[in-house]
Motif scaffolding. Structure first.
Motif, short mmCIF file in Angstrom:
data_model
loop_
_atom_site.label_atom_id
_atom_site.label_comp_id
_atom_site.label_asym_id
_atom_site.label_seq_id
_atom_site.Cartn_x
_atom_site.Cartn_y
_atom_site.Cartn_z
N ALA A 1 0.26 -4.38 -0.84
CA ALA A 1 0.77 -3.02 -0.68
C ALA A 1 -0.34 -2.01 -0.91
O ALA A 1 -1.35 -2.30 -1.54
N GLY A 2 -0.10 -0.80 -0.42
CA GLY A 2 -1.06 0.27 -0.62
C GLY A 2 -0.64 1.53 0.10
O GLY A 2 0.48 1.64 0.59
N HIS A 3 -1.56 2.46 0.17
CA HIS A 3 -1.28 3.78 0.72
C HIS A 3 -1.54 3.85 2.23
O HIS A 3 -2.44 3.19 2.74
N LEU A 4 -0.77 4.69 2.87
CA LEU A 4 -0.98 5.02 4.27
C LEU A 4 -2.27 5.82 4.38
O LEU A 4 -2.51 6.74 3.60
N GLU A 5 -3.12 5.45 5.34
CA GLU A 5 -4.37 6.17 5.56
C GLU A 5 -4.30 7.03 6.81
O GLU A 5 -3.42 6.83 7.66
N LEU A 6 -5.21 7.96 6.92
CA LEU A 6 -5.27 8.89 8.05
C LEU A 6 -5.34 8.14 9.37
O LEU A 6 -6.07 7.16 9.50
N ASP A 7 -4.57 8.59 10.34
CA ASP A 7 -4.59 8.08 11.72
C ASP A 7 -4.14 6.64 11.88
O ASP A 7 -4.56 5.97 12.82
N GLU A 8 -3.29 6.14 10.99
CA GLU A 8 -2.72 4.82 11.21
C GLU A 8 -1.21 4.91 11.14
O GLU A 8 -0.65 5.77 10.46
N THR A 9 -0.55 4.02 11.86
CA THR A 9 0.91 3.96 11.79
C THR A 9 1.29 3.25 10.50
O THR A 9 0.46 2.58 9.87
N LEU A 10 2.56 3.35 10.14
CA LEU A 10 3.03 2.65 8.95
C LEU A 10 2.87 1.14 9.12
O LEU A 10 2.43 0.45 8.18
N ALA A 11 3.19 0.61 10.31
CA ALA A 11 3.04 -0.83 10.55
C ALA A 11 1.57 -1.24 10.49
O ALA A 11 1.25 -2.30 9.94
N GLN A 12 0.68 -0.43 11.04
CA GLN A 12 -0.75 -0.73 10.97
C GLN A 12 -1.22 -0.73 9.51
O GLN A 12 -2.02 -1.59 9.12
N ALA A 13 -0.72 0.21 8.72
CA ALA A 13 -1.10 0.27 7.31
C ALA A 13 -0.65 -0.99 6.58
O ALA A 13 -1.40 -1.54 5.77
N ALA A 14 0.55 -1.46 6.87
CA ALA A 14 1.05 -2.67 6.21
C ALA A 14 0.20 -3.89 6.60
O ALA A 14 -0.15 -4.70 5.75
N SER A 15 -0.17 -3.99 7.88
CA SER A 15 -1.03 -5.10 8.32
C SER A 15 -2.41 -5.01 7.68
O SER A 15 -2.99 -6.03 7.28
N ARG A 16 -2.96 -3.80 7.59
CA ARG A 16 -4.28 -3.61 6.97
C ARG A 16 -4.25 -4.01 5.51
O ARG A 16 -5.12 -4.74 5.02
N GLU A 17 -3.24 -3.54 4.78
CA GLU A 17 -3.14 -3.89 3.36
C GLU A 17 -2.96 -5.39 3.18
O GLU A 17 -3.55 -5.98 2.28
N LEU A 18 -2.17 -6.01 4.05
CA LEU A 18 -2.00 -7.45 3.98
C LEU A 18 -3.34 -8.16 4.17
O LEU A 18 -3.68 -9.07 3.40
N PHE A 19 -4.13 -7.73 5.13
CA PHE A 19 -5.44 -8.34 5.36
C PHE A 19 -6.36 -8.12 4.16
O PHE A 19 -7.01 -9.05 3.67
N GLU A 20 -6.43 -6.87 3.66
CA GLU A 20 -7.34 -6.57 2.55
C GLU A 20 -7.00 -7.38 1.30
O GLU A 20 -7.89 -7.82 0.59
N GLU A 21 -5.71 -7.57 1.05
CA GLU A 21 -5.30 -8.19 -0.20
C GLU A 21 -5.08 -9.70 -0.11
O GLU A 21 -4.97 -10.37 -1.14
N THR A 22 -5.04 -10.25 1.14
CA THR A 22 -4.80 -11.69 1.27
C THR A 22 -5.72 -12.36 2.28
O THR A 22 -5.76 -13.60 2.34
N GLY A 23 -6.41 -11.59 3.12
CA GLY A 23 -7.24 -12.16 4.17
C GLY A 23 -6.44 -12.63 5.38
O GLY A 23 -7.02 -13.18 6.32
#
Length: 147
Positions: A37-59
């Motif tokens: 989990a994490g924060h929504l960043e500039l210029d990303e959708t909510l779904a993109q943010a969830a996928s990004r956080e998943l990658f950052e925290e789990t690979g």
């Protein structure tokens, strides 16, 4: 003007197990478990943010299959969070999670019964998992995004 912190979370289900990350709470310094989990960043959708956080925290690189729910939390740390929780299908995952974020100690699979005994980051961790099992999942297109 009051502005809640917009956050995203990933419920990743593989069989009867859910993926949680082990981390140190930045406010209490205690070790706890959370969804990626994490924060929504500039210029990303909510779904993109969830996928990004998943990658950052789990690979892991996955796309959400649905929206579990939207959660309004006034946390004990005094911060107001508006959390969008997404469901990810982990059935095809064959590699072990490997966190990229230095703040994540590990990422591991847990049964629902195990999760109920863990020190959780907030009660929303269990609530989101239970909701993913018991509530209708909304299609990601339920969220309008003009990006």
């Amino acid at each position: 003007m009051h502005k809640p912190h917009v956050t995203v979370a990933a419920v990743v289900k593989k069989g009867d197990r859910f993926l949680l990350v082990k981390e140190r709470d930045k406010f209490t310094a205690t070790i706890c478990y959370n969804q990626p989990a994490g924060h929504l960043e500039l210029d990303e959708t909510l779904a993109q943010a969830a996928s990004r956080e998943l990658f950052e925290e789990t690979g892991l690189t996955l796309t959400p299959i649905g929206l579990v729910g939207i959660y309004n939390l006034h946390a004990a740390n005094g911060i107001h969070y508006l959390r969008f929780c997404f469901l990810f299908d982990g059935a095809q995952i064959t590699t072990e999670p490997c966190p990229k974020d230095a703040d994540i100690m590990s990422a591991d699979w847990h049964t629902l019964e195990d999760i109920k005994t863990l020190p959780l980051r907030s009660h929303l961790v269990l609530k989101c998992i239970e909701d993913s099992l018991n509530r209708p999942i909304q299609d990601v297109s339920f969220i309008y995004d003009d990006n």
